[in-house]
Design an enzyme around this catalytic site. Sequence first.
Site, PDB file in Angstrom:
ATOM      1  N   HIS A  18     -90.819   4.463  11.185  1.00  0.00           N
ATOM      2  CA  HIS A  18     -91.817   3.525  11.739  1.00  0.00           C
ATOM      3  C   HIS A  18     -92.021   2.358  10.768  1.00  0.00           C
ATOM      4  O   HIS A  18     -92.092   1.200  11.185  1.00  0.00           O
ATOM      5  CB  HIS A  18     -93.175   4.214  11.928  1.00  0.00           C
ATOM      6  CG  HIS A  18     -93.191   5.315  12.943  1.00  0.00           C
ATOM      7  ND1 HIS A  18     -93.733   6.546  12.690  1.00  0.00           N
ATOM      8  CD2 HIS A  18     -92.754   5.363  14.234  1.00  0.00           C
ATOM      9  CE1 HIS A  18     -93.636   7.316  13.771  1.00  0.00           C
ATOM     10  NE2 HIS A  18     -93.038   6.613  14.720  1.00  0.00           N
ATOM     11  N   LYS A  42    -102.707  14.740  24.932  1.00  0.00           N
ATOM     12  CA  LYS A  42    -101.939  15.254  23.784  1.00  0.00           C
ATOM     13  C   LYS A  42    -102.900  15.818  22.752  1.00  0.00           C
ATOM     14  O   LYS A  42    -103.996  15.306  22.575  1.00  0.00           O
ATOM     15  CB  LYS A  42    -101.134  14.122  23.125  1.00  0.00           C
ATOM     16  CG  LYS A  42     -99.723  13.966  23.637  1.00  0.00           C
ATOM     17  CD  LYS A  42     -98.934  13.035  22.707  1.00  0.00           C
ATOM     18  CE  LYS A  42     -97.547  12.750  23.225  1.00  0.00           C
ATOM     19  NZ  LYS A  42     -96.835  11.758  22.375  1.00  0.00           N
ATOM     20  N   ARG A  91     -83.659   4.854  18.518  1.00  0.00           N
ATOM     21  CA  ARG A  91     -82.863   5.558  17.505  1.00  0.00           C
ATOM     22  C   ARG A  91     -81.541   6.046  18.058  1.00  0.00           C
ATOM     23  O   ARG A  91     -80.538   6.085  17.374  1.00  0.00           O
ATOM     24  CB  ARG A  91     -83.641   6.768  16.966  1.00  0.00           C
ATOM     25  CG  ARG A  91     -84.871   6.397  16.191  1.00  0.00           C
ATOM     26  CD  ARG A  91     -85.808   7.548  16.060  1.00  0.00           C
ATOM     27  NE  ARG A  91     -86.210   8.012  17.376  1.00  0.00           N
ATOM     28  CZ  ARG A  91     -87.099   8.956  17.612  1.00  0.00           C
ATOM     29  NH1 ARG A  91     -87.659   9.579  16.608  1.00  0.00           N
ATOM     30  NH2 ARG A  91     -87.417   9.301  18.844  1.00  0.00           N
ATOM     31  N   SER A 129     -91.518  11.899  14.222  1.00  0.00           N
ATOM     32  CA  SER A 129     -92.777  12.510  13.770  1.00  0.00           C
ATOM     33  C   SER A 129     -92.767  14.008  14.029  1.00  0.00           C
ATOM     34  O   SER A 129     -93.258  14.790  13.211  1.00  0.00           O
ATOM     35  CB  SER A 129     -93.966  11.888  14.504  1.00  0.00           C
ATOM     36  OG  SER A 129     -94.069  10.529  14.196  1.00  0.00           O
TER      37      SER A 129
HETATM   38  O1  PNS Z   1     -94.950   7.360  19.957  1.00  0.00           O
HETATM   39  P1  PNS Z   1     -94.893   7.630  21.426  1.00  0.00           P
HETATM   40  O2  PNS Z   1     -95.676   8.893  21.754  1.00  0.00           O
HETATM   41  O3  PNS Z   1     -93.499   7.654  21.974  1.00  0.00           O
HETATM   42  O4  PNS Z   1     -95.650   6.396  22.149  1.00  0.00           O
HETATM   43  C1  PNS Z   1     -95.807   6.342  23.546  1.00  0.00           C
HETATM   44  C2  PNS Z   1     -96.833   5.250  23.905  1.00  0.00           C
HETATM   45  C3  PNS Z   1     -98.121   5.494  23.180  1.00  0.00           C
HETATM   46  C4  PNS Z   1     -96.280   3.901  23.494  1.00  0.00           C
HETATM   47  C5  PNS Z   1     -97.059   5.247  25.440  1.00  0.00           C
HETATM   48  O5  PNS Z   1     -97.390   6.549  25.835  1.00  0.00           O
HETATM   49  C6  PNS Z   1     -98.161   4.292  25.868  1.00  0.00           C
HETATM   50  O6  PNS Z   1     -97.969   3.099  25.875  1.00  0.00           O
HETATM   51  N1  PNS Z   1     -99.357   4.847  26.202  1.00  0.00           N
HETATM   52  C7  PNS Z   1    -100.492   4.052  26.613  1.00  0.00           C
HETATM   53  C8  PNS Z   1    -100.790   4.263  28.104  1.00  0.00           C
HETATM   54  C9  PNS Z   1     -99.877   3.417  28.962  1.00  0.00           C
HETATM   55  O7  PNS Z   1     -99.936   2.206  28.962  1.00  0.00           O
HETATM   56  N2  PNS Z   1     -99.006   4.098  29.718  1.00  0.00           N
HETATM   57  C10 PNS Z   1     -98.073   3.450  30.621  1.00  0.00           C
HETATM   58  C11 PNS Z   1     -96.883   2.918  29.858  1.00  0.00           C
HETATM   59  S1  PNS Z   1     -95.541   2.892  30.903  1.00  0.00           S
END
Ligand code: PNS
Length: 160
Positions: A18, A42, A91, A129
């Site tokens: 990150h 989560k 990645r 992570s």
């Molecule tokens: O590190 P991660 O868990 O892969 O991140 C995922 C994240 C937080 C970027 C995604 O779940 C997100 O944007 N969540 C916020 C809610 C949202 O906007 N969801 C619709 C996106 S398509």
Amino acid sequence: MKRTAIYPGSFDPLTKGHEDIIRRSIKLVDRLIVAVAINPSKQPLLSVDARIALMETALAGVEGVECRSFDGLLADFARANDATVVVRGLRAVSDFEFEFQMALMNRKLHDELETIFLVPALNQTFLSSSLVREVARFGGDVSSFVHPAVAEALAEVYAK
Ligand code: PNS
């Protein structure tokens, strides 16, 4: 006009992968908001406040970066912060499908919002992570994967 990007994620915890994406991103924009998503479905290992505090420690001295949290939709958070770019790290091919769907959904929700994908340094492409949590949980050495403050926080949590 200042260009603002958001680098959203769970960051549970922040890894050197990150950090690498953050350092690459800030070269492309004026302001980067590293945004911890609050996801009620989560069960994170570290609290949102702890994740942000660790980010602030790991990124101390990196100009133009702000560490924040958000709940609700990323598209709404982007609008509220005048951000026009979302940064995500890619990645491996396995990341692609989810990232592609998310980018298209975000564009549907906010058509001025562009997603850009950055590739981390080659020696960090295996980092995630969840793997870092697993190694730390079983007492493995995570010092080459995370900032020392993150390693310390993980050791503390798993010692309990
Ligand atoms: O590190 P991660 O868990 O892969 O991140 C995922 C994240 C937080 C970027 C995604 O779940 C997100 O944007 N969540 C916020 C809610 C949202 O906007 N969801 C619709 C996106 S398509």
